[in-house]
Design an enzyme around this catalytic site. Structure first.
Site, PDB file in Angstrom:
ATOM      1  CG  ASN A 250      -0.175  -0.119   2.506  1.00  0.00           C
ATOM      2  OD1 ASN A 250       0.589   0.759   2.859  1.00  0.00           O
ATOM      3  ND2 ASN A 250      -0.359  -1.234   3.224  1.00  0.00           N
TER       4      ASN A 250
ATOM      5  CG  ASP B 236      -6.723  -5.464   6.251  1.00  0.00           C
ATOM      6  OD1 ASP B 236      -6.127  -5.363   7.343  1.00  0.00           O
ATOM      7  OD2 ASP B 236      -7.478  -4.573   5.788  1.00  0.00           O
TER       8      ASP B 236
ATOM      9  CE  LYS C 265       9.317 -11.918 -14.237  1.00  0.00           C
ATOM     10  NZ  LYS C 265       9.920 -11.423 -15.450  1.00  0.00           N
TER      11      LYS C 265
ATOM     12  CG  PHE D 278      -2.445   5.781  13.208  1.00  0.00           C
ATOM     13  CD1 PHE D 278      -1.628   5.464  14.284  1.00  0.00           C
ATOM     14  CD2 PHE D 278      -2.385   7.060  12.678  1.00  0.00           C
ATOM     15  CE1 PHE D 278      -0.766   6.414  14.825  1.00  0.00           C
ATOM     16  CE2 PHE D 278      -1.528   8.012  13.204  1.00  0.00           C
ATOM     17  CZ  PHE D 278      -0.714   7.686  14.275  1.00  0.00           C
TER      18      PHE D 278
ATOM     19  CE  LYS E 195     -10.814   0.542  10.566  1.00  0.00           C
ATOM     20  NZ  LYS E 195     -10.065   1.220   9.538  1.00  0.00           N
TER      21      LYS E 195
HETATM   22  N1  CTP Z   1      -3.783  -3.305  12.109  1.00  0.00           N
HETATM   23  C1  CTP Z   1      -3.051  -4.358  12.605  1.00  0.00           C
HETATM   24  N2  CTP Z   1      -3.031  -5.545  11.937  1.00  0.00           N
HETATM   25  C2  CTP Z   1      -3.715  -5.706  10.786  1.00  0.00           C
HETATM   26  C3  CTP Z   1      -4.444  -4.617  10.256  1.00  0.00           C
HETATM   27  C4  CTP Z   1      -4.460  -3.421  10.931  1.00  0.00           C
HETATM   28  O1  CTP Z   1      -2.436  -4.201  13.667  1.00  0.00           O
HETATM   29  N3  CTP Z   1      -3.657  -6.853  10.170  1.00  0.00           N
HETATM   30  C5  CTP Z   1      -3.816  -2.032  12.858  1.00  0.00           C
HETATM   31  C6  CTP Z   1      -3.196  -0.856  12.133  1.00  0.00           C
HETATM   32  O2  CTP Z   1      -1.810  -0.745  12.444  1.00  0.00           O
HETATM   33  C7  CTP Z   1      -4.001   0.319  12.671  1.00  0.00           C
HETATM   34  C8  CTP Z   1      -5.346  -0.274  12.975  1.00  0.00           C
HETATM   35  O3  CTP Z   1      -5.161  -1.692  13.032  1.00  0.00           O
HETATM   36  O4  CTP Z   1      -3.469   0.811  13.876  1.00  0.00           O
HETATM   37  C9  CTP Z   1      -6.412   0.022  11.965  1.00  0.00           C
HETATM   38  O5  CTP Z   1      -5.957  -0.366  10.693  1.00  0.00           O
HETATM   39  P1  CTP Z   1      -6.946  -0.382   9.452  1.00  0.00           P
HETATM   40  O6  CTP Z   1      -6.246  -0.942   8.275  1.00  0.00           O
HETATM   41  O7  CTP Z   1      -7.551   0.992   9.340  1.00  0.00           O
HETATM   42  O8  CTP Z   1      -8.067  -1.356  10.019  1.00  0.00           O
HETATM   43  P2  CTP Z   1      -8.715  -2.632   9.462  1.00  0.00           P
HETATM   44  O9  CTP Z   1      -9.220  -3.371  10.656  1.00  0.00           O
HETATM   45  O10 CTP Z   1      -7.798  -3.352   8.560  1.00  0.00           O
HETATM   46  O11 CTP Z   1      -9.973  -2.065   8.712  1.00  0.00           O
HETATM   47  P3  CTP Z   1     -10.227  -1.725   7.169  1.00  0.00           P
HETATM   48  O12 CTP Z   1      -8.985  -2.082   6.401  1.00  0.00           O
HETATM   49  O13 CTP Z   1     -11.401  -2.572   6.844  1.00  0.00           O
HETATM   50  O14 CTP Z   1     -10.569  -0.275   7.170  1.00  0.00           O
END
Ligand code: CTP
Length: 404
Positions: free
Chosen positions: A208, A277, A287, A321, A335
């Site tokens: 990302n 995620d 490859k 965050f 969250k």
């Molecule tokens: N986070 C984490 N581990 C993951 C995904 C997220 O620890 N696998 C943490 C991030 O570091 C951040 C928080 O969760 O502090 C929120 O991350 P975000 O990506 O906004 O939340 P998600 O639960 O993944 O929600 P979405 O992607 O559906 O918005």
């Protein structure tokens, strides 16, 4: 941190004196008010006019000059300064300061002041290694001066070794640290930062746009405030912040392992990383060839690291965050509760001056007591300090951190 700070820069006579010009430019750009004192030898290497132009203020060179901006410059400059910075500092000035010699404007001013003082030695490697110089550096540290380690590398005298002026960002970092009250002493702060990369094959990965700037700013701010800081970083283009223990990881699984190993002793955990995620179910050893065709990529979920810590923790502060494109505050509140955080920092990808890769951010801090603080656009460093301020408020309410 340097905004409106009054810095008196002392320049002494070494070849690195030319670097004081760039140092001044950076200080002024950071918002500092700079006044310059040059020794006679410094003026052999760089002119007062250069320094006057860059510092946008008068340059002081003569103990006995008629009164200008300040009467009795050595006393007035000492009163004016929030901090003194001696860059470059030759073996001669270090020796004079260590022995109490005041025979020109710079040494007299330094004798007449008790402000935080950062000394940046730069000289030939053999001069630096000379036991007298080393003893003098030790003495200065005992007297309360902050003396930086010289950088190692190529020297102007065509040798290589220790004696280079530290790089300007390293000097700026040390100066900021010197000016920051140490209200995080004794705290163990764990920060995660940056993106993760989820490989598909040896040359391709899913990732990302996270730059890691917010997490690095948090790690730096916590260290400047006296915390012991561990930074678990996904792949980022920035150098590791000085004085921080850095653990470099690539994937979400590696970040998960590193966090699980390190979070128990942390009194504050800030999860600024943009963790992927999902990851590809399998990683091809070779490859993937276009000619073979690709029907699709099967993804499997990564562990939610912060949710796992939220479920385990007893006391201590857990900060997450939320980066959203819609329903920012509602999603952030969900969250915060779902992952059992103490505080969440919500920022919208839709606002100008906020989000990935920028040097500024616009955030709302939401805590588990329901308090919401909307901050104006500010630098990521300023945001980091405001987050740490609020963590302190929460810590006071919760009492000392204890973890399983
Ligand atoms: N986070 C984490 N581990 C993951 C995904 C997220 O620890 N696998 C943490 C991030 O570091 C951040 C928080 O969760 O502090 C929120 O991350 P975000 O990506 O906004 O939340 P998600 O639960 O993944 O929600 P979405 O992607 O559906 O918005």
């Amino acid at each position: 941190m340097l905004v409106n700070k009054k810095i008196v820069l002392g320049i002494t006579g070494g070849i690195a004196a030319y670097k004081a010009a760039e140092l001044t430019r950076v200080l002024v750009k950071a918002g500092a008010q700079v006044r310059v004192i040059m020794t006679k030898s410094a003026m052999e290497f760089i002119t007062p006019l250069t320094m006057q132009t860059l510092s946008q203020g008068p340059v002081y060179t003569d103990m006995f000059a008629p009164a200008g901006e300040f009467d009795m410059a050595h006393i007035s400059l000492a009163d004016f300064a929030d901090a003194f910075l001696i860059a470059p500092a030759t073996g001669n000035i270090i020796g004079k300061l260590a022995s109490g010699i005041a025979d020109d404007l710079l040494t007299t001013t330094l004798m007449a002041q008790n402000k935080p003082t950062l000394v940046c030695p730069a000289m030939n490697d053999k001069m630096l290694a000379n036991p007298v110089v080393q003893d003098n550096i030790k003495k200065l540290r005992q007297y309360g001066y902050e003396v930086m380690e010289s950088a190692v590398g190529e020297l102007a005298c065509k040798t290589s070794g220790a004696g280079r002026l530290p790089d300007i960002p390293v000097i700026i970092d040390a100066l900021e640290s010197l000016l920051t009250p140490k209200d995080y002493e004794g705290e163990e702060v764990l920060v995660t930062a940056g993106p993760t990369q989820e490989p598909l094959d040896p040359v391709r990965y899913i990732t990302n746009l996270s730059s890691g700037k917010m997490g690095y700013a948090l790690a730096t701010a916590a260290r400047h405030r006296g915390a012991s800081v561990t930074l678990i970083s996904g792949p980022c283009a920035m150098p590791a912040p000085p004085g921080v223990k850095i653990i470099n990881v690539r994937t979400a699984l590696e970040m998960h392992e590193a966090v699980m190993k390190n979070f128990t002793k942390a009194t504050v955990i800030v999860k600024a990383a943009a963790v992927a995620d999902y990851r590809p179910e399998s990683v091809s050893e070779e490859k993937i060839k276009k000619s073979k065709g690709l029907a699709g990529i099967r993804l499997v979920p990564n562990p939610d690291i912060i949710a796992e810590i939220g479920a385990k923790k007893t006391r201590g502060i857990l900060v997450g965050f939320a980066m959203e494109t819609q329903e920012l505050l509602a999603n952030a509140r969900l969250k915060l509760a779902r992952k059992k955080m103490d505080m969440i920092v919500a920022n919208s990808l839709r606002e100008e001056g906020a989000g990935f890769g920028t040097d500024t951010n616009i955030v709302t801090i939401i805590d588990s007591n329901g308090k919401e603080i909307r901050l104006d656009k500010m630098t990521k460093s300023q945001v980091a300090h405001r987050i740490l301020d609020h963590v302190k408020t929460l810590k006071k309410k919760k009492g000392p951190a204890k973890r399983k």
